[in-house]
Design an enzyme around this catalytic site. Structure first.
Site, PDB file in Angstrom:
ATOM      1  N   ASP A 180      53.796  32.689   0.057  1.00 49.18           N
ATOM      2  CA  ASP A 180      52.394  32.331  -0.213  1.00 49.18           C
ATOM      3  C   ASP A 180      52.149  30.843  -0.398  1.00 49.18           C
ATOM      4  O   ASP A 180      50.996  30.411  -0.445  1.00 49.18           O
ATOM      5  CB  ASP A 180      51.907  33.059  -1.468  1.00 49.18           C
ATOM      6  CG  ASP A 180      51.854  34.565  -1.275  1.00 49.18           C
ATOM      7  OD1 ASP A 180      51.666  35.000  -0.120  1.00 49.18           O
ATOM      8  OD2 ASP A 180      52.004  35.298  -2.268  1.00 49.18           O
ATOM      9  N   ARG A 194      45.087  29.403 -15.810  1.00 47.07           N
ATOM     10  CA  ARG A 194      46.397  30.069 -15.780  1.00 47.07           C
ATOM     11  C   ARG A 194      47.516  29.163 -16.299  1.00 47.07           C
ATOM     12  O   ARG A 194      48.421  28.782 -15.571  1.00 47.07           O
ATOM     13  CB  ARG A 194      46.737  30.564 -14.381  1.00 47.07           C
ATOM     14  CG  ARG A 194      45.758  31.591 -13.841  1.00 47.07           C
ATOM     15  CD  ARG A 194      46.257  32.190 -12.544  1.00 47.07           C
ATOM     16  NE  ARG A 194      45.333  33.205 -12.039  1.00 47.07           N
ATOM     17  CZ  ARG A 194      45.549  33.958 -10.974  1.00 47.07           C
ATOM     18  NH1 ARG A 194      46.669  33.797 -10.273  1.00 47.07           N
ATOM     19  NH2 ARG A 194      44.662  34.849 -10.587  1.00 47.07           N
TER      20      ARG A 194
END
Length: 401
Positions: free
Chosen positions: A197, A277
């Site tokens: 990714d 995050r």
């Protein structure tokens, strides 16, 4: 009698002058406030360099380059057992080129795929642009101390289905998605990969992993993802900047195996330009301790699926945006009755510029470390000093680092 009185007065004057002179002679000039401190910091500056628990284990030794493997004895928290390549030979990277299928000896990929334990170091400064994701085998240390090593502008690091990996002192930035194709993961195995990714470091179904003193920025997906029941991980002393989704702990809300995940996030500097995050947690347990947070753009610590989070001794400095003052975010469409029993706690944290933490849950939230994992967590006011050297260190051989 008058002569005796005059003599006594003279002695008193000389004694006072001598003590005053000594006091002025030993008084140190005021210290200049370091540039890394928040402008709102009002605490006292320490009189000498303040190492955190990990750094004090090895950095004061001028012979660190001859004793590199002692670093493996310095991890704290849940990743304490990560030995990396401590019990193997030294492997020296001399060639920054990369071949994902048939790597040459002397390249980084050739070292990390070996079955035997290896402590991997670098002969010189280099930028490694990988042709596909770098799949790291068990019992490996990637040690960038003494040189400047960058992994950048291509796919980056995958730690998948292995154990005992240490990544230290590397700059990892501008990572790109990997393409589908063949990638060698061991000396014997070449497998077809679907493409990564674009994470900086992806830890997938692995254990006993320690990521320390790295620089991470501007990757296509996350900077650090720890997923698929990975556990026994410590993320420490890293400098993270210029990124949206910074650190993910837990794969998805449907992947319940992550309930056994245990991660320590300690002594990191979450720098400018980060959005969210830091970390975001699903299931599992996260001990987030003595980290520096600079003006997140959305939130700092978030989660879903009932994770347990202990925020301890962190330094949270909010931005001037009135909508981004809250440290925490529960990722759920339900009201507070849904998450009120999630154990999210704050202890010894410092909150600046209106930052605030919304706690929840009842009962103990302590990490229940073993004796070897345990470490002392400082008050949040010490964090600017404990994290001042976050990121790769400029170590010089024959000198303390």
């Amino acid at each position: 009698m008058a002569h005796l009185t005059s003599l006594l007065l003279l002695l008193c004057f000389l004694s006072f002058f001598a003590s005053t002179f000594q006091a002025h002679r030993t008084t140190k000039p005021p210290q200049k406030e370091p540039s890394y401190l928040p402008t709102s910091y009002t605490g006292h500056l320490p009189q000498k360099k303040l190492f955190n628990t990990i750094d004090s284990c090895w950095r004061s030794n001028p012979r660190w380059a001859l004793n590199r493997k002692t670093l493996a004895d310095c991890a704290i928290g849940f990743g304490n057992a990560a030995v990396g390549g401590k019990n193997g030979a030294i492997y020296v990277v001399t060639d920054p080129s990369d071949d994902p299928i048939d790597p040459k000896q002397g390249t980084l990929r050739y070292g990390v795929i070996q079955t035997r334990p290896l402590w991997i170091i670098f002969r010189r400064d280099m930028v490694v642009k990988l042709e596909n994701e770098l799949i790291v085998n068990s019992y490996k240390t990637i040690d960038g101390r003494g040189v400047k090593v960058e992994i950048a502008n291509g796919p980056c690091i995958t730690v998948e289905g292995v154990s005992n990996v240490i990544i230290h002192g590397i700059s990892i930035h501008d990572c790109k998605p990997g393409k589908a194709g063949l990638v060698r993961s061991t000396e014997e195995h070449v497998g077809h990969r679907l493409g990564c990714d674009g994470d900086g470091i992806s830890v997938f179904a692995s254990s006993n992993v320690w990521i320390d003193h790295c620089y991470l920025a501007r990757c296509s997906d996350g900077l650090i993802d720890i997923t698929h029941a990975s556990t026994g991980v410590t993320v420490s002393n890293n400098y993270l900047t210029d990124h949206d989704k910074v650190m993910l702990l837990g794969h998805s809300d449907s992947f319940t195996a992550d309930k056994d995940m245990q991660v320590t996030v300690v002594f990191n500097h979450f720098g400018p330009g980060l959005v969210q995050r830091m970390p975001r947690v699903r299931y599992g347990y996260a001990h987030v301790a003595n980290n520096m947070y600079d003006e997140w753009l959305m939130y700092a610590i978030g989660g879903s699926s009932n994770p347990t989070i202990l925020s301890e001794g962190n330094y949270f400095m909010a931005s001037n945006d009135p909508s981004s003052k809250q440290v925490t975010k529960r990722e759920t469409n339900e009201d507070s009755n849904f998450w009120k029993n999630w154990k999210w706690r704050t202890s010894k944290d410092v909150f600046g510029n209106g930052a605030y933490f919304v706690p929840s849950g009842l009962g103990s939230c302590s990490p229940l470390y073993s004796r070897s994992q345990l470490f002392w967590v400082a008050q949040g006011s010490f964090v600017p000093f404990l994290t001042s050297d976050a990121g790769p260190l400029k170590c010089v051989v024959t000198k303390a680092c």
